[in-house]
Design an enzyme around this catalytic site. Structure first.
Site, PDB file in Angstrom:
ATOM      1  N   ARG A 149       0.870  -1.177   0.000  1.00  0.00           N
ATOM      2  CA  ARG A 149       0.000   0.000   0.000  1.00  0.00           C
ATOM      3  C   ARG A 149       0.907   1.228   0.000  1.00  0.00           C
ATOM      4  O   ARG A 149       2.055   1.171   0.465  1.00  0.00           O
ATOM      5  CB  ARG A 149      -0.898   0.020   1.237  1.00  0.00           C
ATOM      6  CG  ARG A 149      -1.836  -1.182   1.366  1.00  0.00           C
ATOM      7  CD  ARG A 149      -2.652  -1.077   2.651  1.00  0.00           C
ATOM      8  NE  ARG A 149      -3.595  -2.178   2.799  1.00  0.00           N
ATOM      9  CZ  ARG A 149      -3.332  -3.302   3.480  1.00  0.00           C
ATOM     10  NH1 ARG A 149      -2.165  -3.445   4.090  1.00  0.00           N
ATOM     11  NH2 ARG A 149      -4.242  -4.253   3.578  1.00  0.00           N
ATOM     12  N   LYS A 173      -2.436  -2.203   7.943  1.00  0.00           N
ATOM     13  CA  LYS A 173      -3.620  -1.677   8.632  1.00  0.00           C
ATOM     14  C   LYS A 173      -3.689  -2.236  10.051  1.00  0.00           C
ATOM     15  O   LYS A 173      -3.387  -3.398  10.288  1.00  0.00           O
ATOM     16  CB  LYS A 173      -4.884  -2.050   7.863  1.00  0.00           C
ATOM     17  CG  LYS A 173      -5.046  -1.295   6.546  1.00  0.00           C
ATOM     18  CD  LYS A 173      -6.369  -1.622   5.889  1.00  0.00           C
ATOM     19  CE  LYS A 173      -6.580  -0.804   4.621  1.00  0.00           C
ATOM     20  NZ  LYS A 173      -7.868  -1.109   3.977  1.00  0.00           N
ATOM     21  N   HIS A 245      -2.171   2.233  -5.783  1.00  0.00           N
ATOM     22  CA  HIS A 245      -2.906   1.000  -5.480  1.00  0.00           C
ATOM     23  C   HIS A 245      -3.043   0.108  -6.713  1.00  0.00           C
ATOM     24  O   HIS A 245      -3.227  -1.103  -6.587  1.00  0.00           O
ATOM     25  CB  HIS A 245      -4.288   1.348  -4.913  1.00  0.00           C
ATOM     26  CG  HIS A 245      -4.700   0.460  -3.781  1.00  0.00           C
ATOM     27  ND1 HIS A 245      -4.014   0.417  -2.581  1.00  0.00           N
ATOM     28  CD2 HIS A 245      -5.702  -0.444  -3.668  1.00  0.00           C
ATOM     29  CE1 HIS A 245      -4.587  -0.464  -1.779  1.00  0.00           C
ATOM     30  NE2 HIS A 245      -5.607  -0.998  -2.411  1.00  0.00           N
ATOM     31  N   ARG A 248      -0.537  -2.558  -6.643  1.00  0.00           N
ATOM     32  CA  ARG A 248      -0.901  -3.629  -5.695  1.00  0.00           C
ATOM     33  C   ARG A 248      -1.898  -4.601  -6.340  1.00  0.00           C
ATOM     34  O   ARG A 248      -1.753  -5.821  -6.225  1.00  0.00           O
ATOM     35  CB  ARG A 248      -1.490  -2.985  -4.438  1.00  0.00           C
ATOM     36  CG  ARG A 248      -1.943  -3.957  -3.355  1.00  0.00           C
ATOM     37  CD  ARG A 248      -2.332  -3.141  -2.115  1.00  0.00           C
ATOM     38  NE  ARG A 248      -3.119  -3.884  -1.162  1.00  0.00           N
ATOM     39  CZ  ARG A 248      -2.612  -4.648  -0.194  1.00  0.00           C
ATOM     40  NH1 ARG A 248      -1.307  -4.805  -0.101  1.00  0.00           N
ATOM     41  NH2 ARG A 248      -3.401  -5.274   0.657  1.00  0.00           N
ATOM     42  N   HIS A 271      -4.089  -9.337   3.869  1.00  0.00           N
ATOM     43  CA  HIS A 271      -5.544  -9.368   4.036  1.00  0.00           C
ATOM     44  C   HIS A 271      -5.899 -10.181   5.277  1.00  0.00           C
ATOM     45  O   HIS A 271      -5.399 -11.296   5.458  1.00  0.00           O
ATOM     46  CB  HIS A 271      -6.217 -10.007   2.816  1.00  0.00           C
ATOM     47  CG  HIS A 271      -6.234  -9.115   1.614  1.00  0.00           C
ATOM     48  ND1 HIS A 271      -6.426  -9.588   0.337  1.00  0.00           N
ATOM     49  CD2 HIS A 271      -6.087  -7.767   1.487  1.00  0.00           C
ATOM     50  CE1 HIS A 271      -6.395  -8.582  -0.516  1.00  0.00           C
ATOM     51  NE2 HIS A 271      -6.189  -7.473   0.161  1.00  0.00           N
ATOM     52  N   TYR A 280      -9.679 -11.691  -6.551  1.00  0.00           N
ATOM     53  CA  TYR A 280      -8.744 -11.858  -7.667  1.00  0.00           C
ATOM     54  C   TYR A 280      -8.985 -13.154  -8.428  1.00  0.00           C
ATOM     55  O   TYR A 280      -8.638 -13.261  -9.596  1.00  0.00           O
ATOM     56  CB  TYR A 280      -7.299 -11.787  -7.150  1.00  0.00           C
ATOM     57  CG  TYR A 280      -6.962 -10.425  -6.607  1.00  0.00           C
ATOM     58  CD1 TYR A 280      -6.700  -9.357  -7.461  1.00  0.00           C
ATOM     59  CD2 TYR A 280      -6.965 -10.183  -5.242  1.00  0.00           C
ATOM     60  CE1 TYR A 280      -6.423  -8.096  -6.971  1.00  0.00           C
ATOM     61  CE2 TYR A 280      -6.682  -8.926  -4.739  1.00  0.00           C
ATOM     62  CZ  TYR A 280      -6.415  -7.892  -5.602  1.00  0.00           C
ATOM     63  OH  TYR A 280      -6.154  -6.643  -5.110  1.00  0.00           O
TER      64      TYR A 280
END
Length: 301
Positions: A149, A173, A245, A248, A271, A280
């Site tokens: 990110r 995150k 992004h 990514r 994730h 994806y």
């Protein structure tokens, strides 16, 4: 209980208890400020503990009538739910009025991705004769080869890069750390930048550990990364909406299309849930269907 006081306390809670970054905290606060302004205008003198579900539903109905995307609506509702959940957690309200508040159903879509050829065109558009060229090449190589990110990229420190084993220690995150491998090409250009450019910079006090620096020797900002990429996209003649992004998404898409294990991709992207990574696989199925229709005899138009 006033809105201003509780929104400020909510911000402290997100920072201390949830360990969220400043950008996320600001977004949550702004979402709650929107509903607070609406309620104060349409239901004068209503305090947070007096809010009922029908108040919030009226706000959501009015929100839907504005020119706001479903994604933005869902994000605002998520912020409202988090706020009232916080009030319950702190025993400031007895019942949660946002518990049954519904958000619009979202269609899960991905922004533009770049093909490998387009990635190469972007990299070749970087003027390597300039000091910033070495930095920008290393930066874009890292975004693509490690799926970072933009905030993870700008916060990278020299102590986070284990050059001997080719891994990065990334803080994502919620301040969650993960180890991410660095591709051979990215490692090459990162070494060139660190050893031939950055080592000669006058680094500002307090920014000594950050890897990617601007001309003033300070940590590169998120906005600057966006601007660098936008300029390169234009020079490379790529007609897509490309942001940090996008690299990514391209990283994850190319891995899945190449047959990479989904759990491995999840780990590298950071994730929390594999369902986020599974988007994806949907993209990959669309690609396979396109190939089938385009190249299998009898399916061509």
């Amino acid at each position: 209980m006033t809105w201003e006081k509780e929104i400020r306390a909510f911000g402290y809670y997100l920072k201390i208890e949830r360990s969220l970054q400043d950008n996320s905290i600001l977004a949550y606060r702004q979402d709650v400020e929107k509903v607070a302004a609406y309620l104060e205008k349409n239901f004068p003198d209503i305090a947070p503990e007096q809010v009922q579900l029908y108040h919030l539903r009226q706000f959501v109905n009015d929100l839907a009538g504005l020119n706001i995307s479903e994604f933005s609506q869902a994000r605002i509702i998520s912020g409202i739910k988090a706020f009232f959940k916080y009030l319950m957690y702190e025993d400031k309200i007895l019942d949660n009025p946002a518990l049954l508040l519904e958000a619009p159903k979202l269609t899960r879509t991905l922004p533009d991705t770049l093909s490998y050829i387009e990635i190469e065109k972007l990299l070749e558009a970087i003027p390597m004769g300039e000091p910033e060229g070495h930095r920008n090449r290393a930066m874009l190589e890292m975004l693509y080869s490690s799926g970072l990110r933009v905030s993870e990229l700008t916060h990278l420190k020299t102590s986070h890069y284990y050059q001997d084993i080719g891994f990065l220690r990334v803080t994502g995150k919620g301040n969650k750390e993960r180890l991410v491998p660095v591709g051979k090409s990215a490692a090459k250009y990162l070494r060139l930048y660190l050893e031939e450019v950055r080592v000669h910079q006058n680094i500002a006090k307090g920014h000594e550990e950050y890897i990617f620096l601007n001309r003033r020797g300070k940590k590169l900002s998120r906005v600057m990364v966006f601007l660098i990429i936008k300029k390169l996209v234009k020079e490379a003649g790529i007609q897509k909406n490309v942001s940090p992004h996008t690299f990514r998404h391209s990283f994850a898409t190319h891995l899945v299309e190449g047959g990479a294990d989904l759990r491995a991709v999840q780990e590298m992207l950071g994730h929390e849930s594999i369902t986020t990574t599974e988007i994806y696989t949907h993209l990959d199925r669309d690609y396979l269907r396109q190939v089938l229709n385009e190249f299998l005899p009898g399916n061509k138009n």
